[in-house]
Design a protein around this motif. Structure first.
Motif, mmCIF file in Angstrom:
data_model
loop_
_atom_site.group_PDB
_atom_site.id
_atom_site.type_symbol
_atom_site.label_atom_id
_atom_site.label_comp_id
_atom_site.label_asym_id
_atom_site.label_seq_id
_atom_site.Cartn_x
_atom_site.Cartn_y
_atom_site.Cartn_z
ATOM 1 N N THR A 9 59.350 43.733 34.921
ATOM 2 C CA THR A 9 58.883 42.829 33.872
ATOM 3 C C THR A 9 60.034 41.914 33.465
ATOM 4 O O THR A 9 61.190 42.334 33.479
ATOM 5 C CB THR A 9 58.362 43.595 32.637
ATOM 6 O OG1 THR A 9 58.051 42.670 31.599
ATOM 7 C CG2 THR A 9 59.387 44.595 32.125
ATOM 8 N N ASN A 64 45.914 45.475 36.919
ATOM 9 C CA ASN A 64 46.864 45.280 35.821
ATOM 10 C C ASN A 64 48.060 44.415 36.204
ATOM 11 O O ASN A 64 48.895 44.118 35.367
ATOM 12 C CB ASN A 64 47.376 46.633 35.318
ATOM 13 C CG ASN A 64 46.333 47.356 34.487
ATOM 14 O OD1 ASN A 64 45.671 46.753 33.653
ATOM 15 N ND2 ASN A 64 46.162 48.642 34.733
ATOM 16 N N LYS A 65 48.147 44.036 37.459
ATOM 17 C CA LYS A 65 49.277 43.199 37.885
ATOM 18 C C LYS A 65 49.097 41.789 37.309
ATOM 19 O O LYS A 65 48.025 41.208 37.376
ATOM 20 C CB LYS A 65 49.342 43.127 39.412
ATOM 21 C CG LYS A 65 50.581 42.402 39.910
ATOM 22 C CD LYS A 65 50.652 42.418 41.419
ATOM 23 C CE LYS A 65 51.894 41.684 41.886
ATOM 24 N NZ LYS A 65 51.997 41.626 43.344
ATOM 25 N N SER A 66 50.147 41.254 36.709
ATOM 26 C CA SER A 66 50.080 39.910 36.145
ATOM 27 C C SER A 66 51.321 39.130 36.538
ATOM 28 O O SER A 66 52.175 39.629 37.267
ATOM 29 C CB SER A 66 49.976 39.989 34.622
ATOM 30 O OG SER A 66 51.178 40.519 34.073
ATOM 31 N N GLN A 67 51.452 37.901 36.035
ATOM 32 C CA GLN A 67 52.586 37.057 36.414
ATOM 33 C C GLN A 67 53.896 37.520 35.776
ATOM 34 O O GLN A 67 54.969 37.169 36.248
ATOM 35 C CB GLN A 67 52.303 35.607 36.016
ATOM 36 C CG GLN A 67 51.223 34.974 36.892
ATOM 37 C CD GLN A 67 51.045 33.501 36.601
ATOM 38 O OE1 GLN A 67 51.592 32.988 35.638
ATOM 39 N NE2 GLN A 67 50.296 32.819 37.447
ATOM 40 N N ASP A 68 53.800 38.310 34.704
ATOM 41 C CA ASP A 68 55.045 38.747 34.061
ATOM 42 C C ASP A 68 55.279 40.259 34.185
ATOM 43 O O ASP A 68 56.208 40.794 33.619
ATOM 44 C CB ASP A 68 55.059 38.339 32.581
ATOM 45 C CG ASP A 68 53.956 39.024 31.779
ATOM 46 O OD1 ASP A 68 53.002 39.525 32.400
ATOM 47 O OD2 ASP A 68 54.058 39.064 30.547
#
Length: 204
Positions: free
Chosen positions: A121, A191-195
Motif C-alpha cells: 500500500t 479487493n485489489k485496488s490502485q492503492d
C-alpha cells in the motif's frame, strides 16, 4: 568318475557360472541405472525447490494461517503473501539505511509506485509510521542488520470486509524484539485496488 563325465560337469559349471555372472551384471546395471535416474530426479526436484523458495519468506505459523484462510473462503494462492513479505523485508532494510525523516516527503512523492509494490500500500500515513518506527529503533540500536526470521501471530487471526487480518512479526539480527506489521490478505482479488495489493502491511 570318467574323464568324459568330469568334462561335462566342468562345462556345466562354467555355463552356470557364466549365467550367474551375466545375471549379476544385468542386476548391477539396472541398479546403477535406477540410481542415476533417482539422482537426476533428485537434482531436478532440488532445482525446482530452490526456484520455488527464491523471492519468498515463509514465517512460522503458516500452516494454521493456510487452514483458517481456506476455511473462511480464501481463494488467493498463499505465495502472494510469501512474496509480498519478502519484498517488505528487503524494502524495510533498504529504507532504514537510506531514508531520513527530513527526506520523507520527497521520498514518498518520488517513490509511490515502489512503496505500493514493496509494502503493498502507498498510504502516506502508514509509510510515515514505518519511517518513524525505523528511526525510533535506529536511534537505539544503530542498525537492524539482516533479516533473521518471522512469525505469524496465530492467536490473532480475524476476518473482516473480505480480508484475512493477522500480525506478522519480523525479527532482525540486531533487533530480536521484532517489528509487528498488521497484515491484510485479501480473500479474493476483488479487493485489489490502485492503492493496495492483494496483500499489504501497515504499522499499528
Amino acid at each position: 568318475m570318467s574323464n568324459k563325465k568330469k568334462k561335462t560337469i566342468l562345462i556345466i559349471s562354467i555355463l552356470i557360472l557364466g549365467i550367474i555372472i551375466l545375471i549379476l551384471n544385468i542386476i548391477l546395471n539396472v541398479a546403477e541405472k535406477k540410481q542415476q535416474e533417482n539422482l537426476i530426479k533428485y537434482e531436478l526436484k532440488k532445482q525446482e525447490n530452490d526456484e520455488y523458495y527464491k523471492g519468498k519468506i515463509f514465517p512460522a505459523g503458516i500452516s494454521k494461517l493456510k487452514y483458517l484462510y481456506t476455511k473462511n473462503g480464501g481463494i488467493i494462492n498463499q505465495d502472494y503473501y510469501y512474496e509480498q513479505l519478502n519484498s517488505l523485508v528487503k524494502y524495510f532494510i533498504k529504507i532504514s539505511n537510506n531514508v531520513s525523516e527530513s527526506e520523507l516527503e520527497t521520498f514518498y512523492d518520488r517513490n509511490r509506485n515502489s512503496i505500493l509494490k514493496n509494502i503493498g500500500t502507498n498510504d502516506k500515513e502508514n509509510f510515515s509510521r514505518i519511517i518513524e518506527t525505523i528511526k525510533k529503533i535506529d536511534n537505539v540500536i544503530g542498525s537492524f542488520g539482516e533479516y533473521k526470521n518471522s512469525e505469524i501471530d496465530t492467536e490473532n487471526i480475524s476476518f473482516e470486509d473480505g480480508y484475512c487480518i493477522f500480525d506478522t512479526i519480523i525479527y532482525f539480527d540486531n533487533y530480536e524484539k521484532g517489528i509487528t506489521f498488521k497484515t491484510y490478505f485479501s480473500l479474493s482479488d476483488i479487493n485489489k485496488s490502485q492503492d493496495k495489493n492483494i496483500v499489504y502491511f501497515i504499522i499499528k
